[in-house]
Design a protein around this motif. Structure first.
Motif, PDB file in Angstrom:
ATOM      1  N   ASP A 169     -32.226 -42.601  24.354  1.00  0.00           N
ATOM      2  CA  ASP A 169     -31.857 -42.235  25.731  1.00  0.00           C
ATOM      3  C   ASP A 169     -32.668 -40.993  26.085  1.00  0.00           C
ATOM      4  O   ASP A 169     -33.770 -40.828  25.544  1.00  0.00           O
ATOM      5  N   ALA A 170     -32.179 -40.153  26.950  1.00  0.00           N
ATOM      6  CA  ALA A 170     -32.971 -38.994  27.362  1.00  0.00           C
ATOM      7  C   ALA A 170     -32.099 -37.749  27.232  1.00  0.00           C
ATOM      8  O   ALA A 170     -30.921 -37.837  26.862  1.00  0.00           O
ATOM      9  N   ARG A 195     -14.088 -42.789  27.187  1.00  0.00           N
ATOM     10  CA  ARG A 195     -15.116 -42.238  26.296  1.00  0.00           C
ATOM     11  C   ARG A 195     -14.646 -40.921  25.683  1.00  0.00           C
ATOM     12  O   ARG A 195     -14.901 -40.631  24.509  1.00  0.00           O
ATOM     13  N   LEU A 223     -26.090 -42.400  23.863  1.00  0.00           N
ATOM     14  CA  LEU A 223     -24.792 -42.266  24.520  1.00  0.00           C
ATOM     15  C   LEU A 223     -24.517 -43.511  25.364  1.00  0.00           C
ATOM     16  O   LEU A 223     -25.388 -43.941  26.129  1.00  0.00           O
ATOM     17  N   VAL A 282     -18.685 -35.297  32.077  1.00  0.00           N
ATOM     18  CA  VAL A 282     -19.047 -34.898  33.440  1.00  0.00           C
ATOM     19  C   VAL A 282     -18.716 -36.094  34.326  1.00  0.00           C
ATOM     20  O   VAL A 282     -19.231 -37.190  34.096  1.00  0.00           O
ATOM     21  N   THR A 297     -30.583 -43.065  34.331  1.00  0.00           N
ATOM     22  CA  THR A 297     -29.271 -43.068  34.983  1.00  0.00           C
ATOM     23  C   THR A 297     -28.373 -42.018  34.351  1.00  0.00           C
ATOM     24  O   THR A 297     -28.405 -41.810  33.136  1.00  0.00           O
ATOM     25  N   ALA A 298     -27.584 -41.359  35.176  1.00  0.00           N
ATOM     26  CA  ALA A 298     -26.569 -40.419  34.690  1.00  0.00           C
ATOM     27  C   ALA A 298     -25.634 -40.093  35.843  1.00  0.00           C
ATOM     28  O   ALA A 298     -25.982 -40.277  37.018  1.00  0.00           O
ATOM     29  N   THR A 299     -24.474 -39.594  35.476  1.00  0.00           N
ATOM     30  CA  THR A 299     -23.473 -39.171  36.453  1.00  0.00           C
ATOM     31  C   THR A 299     -24.067 -38.216  37.490  1.00  0.00           C
ATOM     32  O   THR A 299     -23.726 -38.271  38.658  1.00  0.00           O
ATOM     33  N   TYR A 311     -17.120 -33.393  25.602  1.00  0.00           N
ATOM     34  CA  TYR A 311     -17.037 -33.090  27.024  1.00  0.00           C
ATOM     35  C   TYR A 311     -17.317 -34.338  27.839  1.00  0.00           C
ATOM     36  O   TYR A 311     -17.812 -35.348  27.318  1.00  0.00           O
ATOM     37  N   GLY A 339     -23.671 -44.537  28.337  1.00  0.00           N
ATOM     38  CA  GLY A 339     -23.521 -43.913  29.647  1.00  0.00           C
ATOM     39  C   GLY A 339     -22.624 -44.728  30.572  1.00  0.00           C
ATOM     40  O   GLY A 339     -22.707 -45.958  30.596  1.00  0.00           O
ATOM     41  N   VAL A 340     -21.813 -44.024  31.310  1.00  0.00           N
ATOM     42  CA  VAL A 340     -20.950 -44.690  32.292  1.00  0.00           C
ATOM     43  C   VAL A 340     -21.817 -45.272  33.416  1.00  0.00           C
ATOM     44  O   VAL A 340     -21.609 -46.395  33.869  1.00  0.00           O
ATOM     45  N   THR A 341     -22.820 -44.520  33.838  1.00  0.00           N
ATOM     46  CA  THR A 341     -23.712 -44.992  34.899  1.00  0.00           C
ATOM     47  C   THR A 341     -24.514 -46.196  34.407  1.00  0.00           C
ATOM     48  O   THR A 341     -24.755 -47.149  35.159  1.00  0.00           O
ATOM     49  N   SER A 343     -29.640 -38.389  30.190  1.00  0.00           N
ATOM     50  CA  SER A 343     -29.554 -39.655  30.944  1.00  0.00           C
ATOM     51  C   SER A 343     -29.893 -40.838  30.045  1.00  0.00           C
ATOM     52  O   SER A 343     -30.404 -40.661  28.937  1.00  0.00           O
ATOM     53  N   ASN A 344     -29.607 -42.035  30.533  1.00  0.00           N
ATOM     54  CA  ASN A 344     -30.022 -43.279  29.867  1.00  0.00           C
ATOM     55  C   ASN A 344     -31.268 -43.818  30.560  1.00  0.00           C
ATOM     56  O   ASN A 344     -31.569 -43.445  31.691  1.00  0.00           O
ATOM     57  N   ASN A 363     -30.969 -31.610  22.865  1.00  0.00           N
ATOM     58  CA  ASN A 363     -31.092 -31.969  24.288  1.00  0.00           C
ATOM     59  C   ASN A 363     -31.577 -30.770  25.097  1.00  0.00           C
ATOM     60  O   ASN A 363     -32.413 -30.905  26.001  1.00  0.00           O
TER      61      ASN A 363
HETATM   62  N1  PDD Z   1     -25.118 -36.225  30.581  1.00  0.00           N
HETATM   63  N2  PDD Z   1     -27.379 -39.679  27.633  1.00  0.00           N
HETATM   64  C1  PDD Z   1     -27.142 -38.371  27.450  1.00  0.00           C
HETATM   65  C2  PDD Z   1     -27.700 -37.701  26.233  1.00  0.00           C
HETATM   66  C3  PDD Z   1     -26.373 -37.643  28.395  1.00  0.00           C
HETATM   67  O1  PDD Z   1     -26.124 -36.345  28.195  1.00  0.00           O
HETATM   68  C4  PDD Z   1     -25.888 -38.309  29.558  1.00  0.00           C
HETATM   69  C5  PDD Z   1     -25.065 -37.608  30.604  1.00  0.00           C
HETATM   70  C6  PDD Z   1     -26.166 -39.674  29.714  1.00  0.00           C
HETATM   71  C7  PDD Z   1     -25.646 -40.464  30.895  1.00  0.00           C
HETATM   72  O2  PDD Z   1     -24.253 -40.679  30.797  1.00  0.00           O
HETATM   73  P1  PDD Z   1     -23.330 -40.871  32.095  1.00  0.00           P
HETATM   74  O3  PDD Z   1     -23.933 -41.973  32.882  1.00  0.00           O
HETATM   75  O4  PDD Z   1     -22.002 -41.243  31.513  1.00  0.00           O
HETATM   76  O5  PDD Z   1     -23.312 -39.580  32.851  1.00  0.00           O
HETATM   77  C8  PDD Z   1     -26.907 -40.324  28.728  1.00  0.00           C
HETATM   78  C9  PDD Z   1     -24.276 -35.432  31.453  1.00  0.00           C
HETATM   79  C10 PDD Z   1     -24.380 -35.787  32.894  1.00  0.00           C
HETATM   80  C11 PDD Z   1     -24.519 -33.972  31.143  1.00  0.00           C
HETATM   81  O6  PDD Z   1     -24.647 -33.655  29.975  1.00  0.00           O
HETATM   82  O7  PDD Z   1     -24.552 -33.143  32.062  1.00  0.00           O
END
Ligand code: PDD
Length: 289
Positions: A181-182, A50, A205, A33, A243-245, A31, A207-209, A185-186, A156
């Motif tokens: 990571d979290a 990705r 992951l 986001v 950081t995350a989307t 998936y 992360g794009v952010t 988020s990162n 998660n």
């Molecule tokens: N999660 N690490 C994990 C485990 C994540 O699930 C996410 C994003 C990120 C940050 O990635 P990005 O910057 O590409 O959003 C890092 C999305 C937002 C979600 O599961 O809702």
């Protein structure tokens, strides 16, 4: 609320997936986001890349990388039709290996993937952005391919619930004494006057952010290092953020009950938040031009 499911736009309440879907039975899918601001997608190219990488890694057939921009167009049409073209929203895009009688091994390659797209308004946690969030650390019990954005998110989910029960907004994963990571988020920290984030491995992951923040940090001339952050380093962290989307750059003011740095929004985090907002606004302007 309209969603896209397998080639059709339908009311969400009427959208139904087979009980044989491998996403349902095995978590066999990926998936994305994607952030949308005033109807414009942010970093869509990176998200689609990705997604393509994840589909290839899981060997999910039936959706070529060349078809992904068409899905983004559909998603943006949904944003318009669902009246989310003003302000902040997200696109959720999921692809599973499709529906087939339950066997662990792949079904015939002719099995069409299940493709689902939904949109939602995004409420950004303003108070947390200003004052910082509370976070906890938790053992990283995930598998060894956390670089794939799989819908298989049970660790998660459990970690986030552990955070919520502790009155925290995020759970930061620790493997072998180092942060990966979290839950969603990162992680970045300012340690010894350097901005640090864990290097990309199969355990986190990409992360794009995270990528955008690293680029912005370089543009701002900050000292940046993609280097492990060990738990033993954390007492020296002057700043910590995730950081995350869905959260952009979110400061963490307290970790495992202890204040991070001075316990207030630090200068590096503040500069990156401002630069991020500017980058987002620029992308919206460029998209509108
Ligand atoms: N999660 N690490 C994990 C485990 C994540 O699930 C996410 C994003 C990120 C940050 O990635 P990005 O910057 O590409 O959003 C890092 C999305 C937002 C979600 O599961 O809702």
């Amino acid at each position: 609320m309209l969603v896209y499911l397998n080639g059709r736009l339908v009311e969400k309440a009427n959208a139904a997936v087979s009980v044989d879907d491998r996403g349902f039975l095995f978590g066999d899918g990926v998936y994305e986001v994607i952030r949308v601001c005033d109807g414009r997608p942010f970093e869509a190219g990176a998200h689609l890349e990705r997604l393509a990488t994840g589909l290839a890694a899981l060997e999910i057939p039936g959706l070529a990388p060349g078809e992904l921009p068409g899905l983004l167009d559909v998603a943006l049409e949904l944003v318009q039709r669902n009246e989310l073209a003003r302000g902040d929203a997200t696109i959720y895009l999921q692809v599973t290996r499709g529906a087939a009688p339950r066997t662990h091994a792949f079904p015939p390659a002719s099995t069409p993937p299940t493709i689902y797209i939904a949109t939602a308004p995004l409420t950004r946690p303003h108070a947390l952005h200003e004052h910082g969030a509370v976070a906890i650390t938790t053992p990283d019990v995930r598998w060894a391919r956390c670089d794939i954005k799989s819908v298989n998110l049970l660790p998660n989910v459990l970690a986030k619930q552990q955070a919520v029960q502790a009155g925290a907004a995020e759970a930061i994963f620790v493997r072998d004494g180092a942060i990966t990571d979290a839950a969603s988020s990162n992680v970045f920290a300012v340690i010894d006057d350097e901005l640090r984030t864990p290097p990309l491995t199969n355990y986190l992951l990409p992360g794009v952010t995270r990528r955008v923040v690293l680029d912005l940090a370089a543009e701002l001339g900050l000292a940046v290092r993609e280097q492990p952050i060990f738990v033993r380093d954390l007492p020296r962290a002057a700043e910590l953020f995730v950081t995350a989307t869905t959260v952009d750059v979110l400061p963490v003011r307290q970790l495992d009950g202890r204040a991070v740095g001075a316990g207030v929004l630090g200068p590096v985090t503040r500069r990156l938040q401002a630069a991020f907002a500017e980058r987002l606004a620029g992308a919206v302007r460029a998209g509108a031009a």
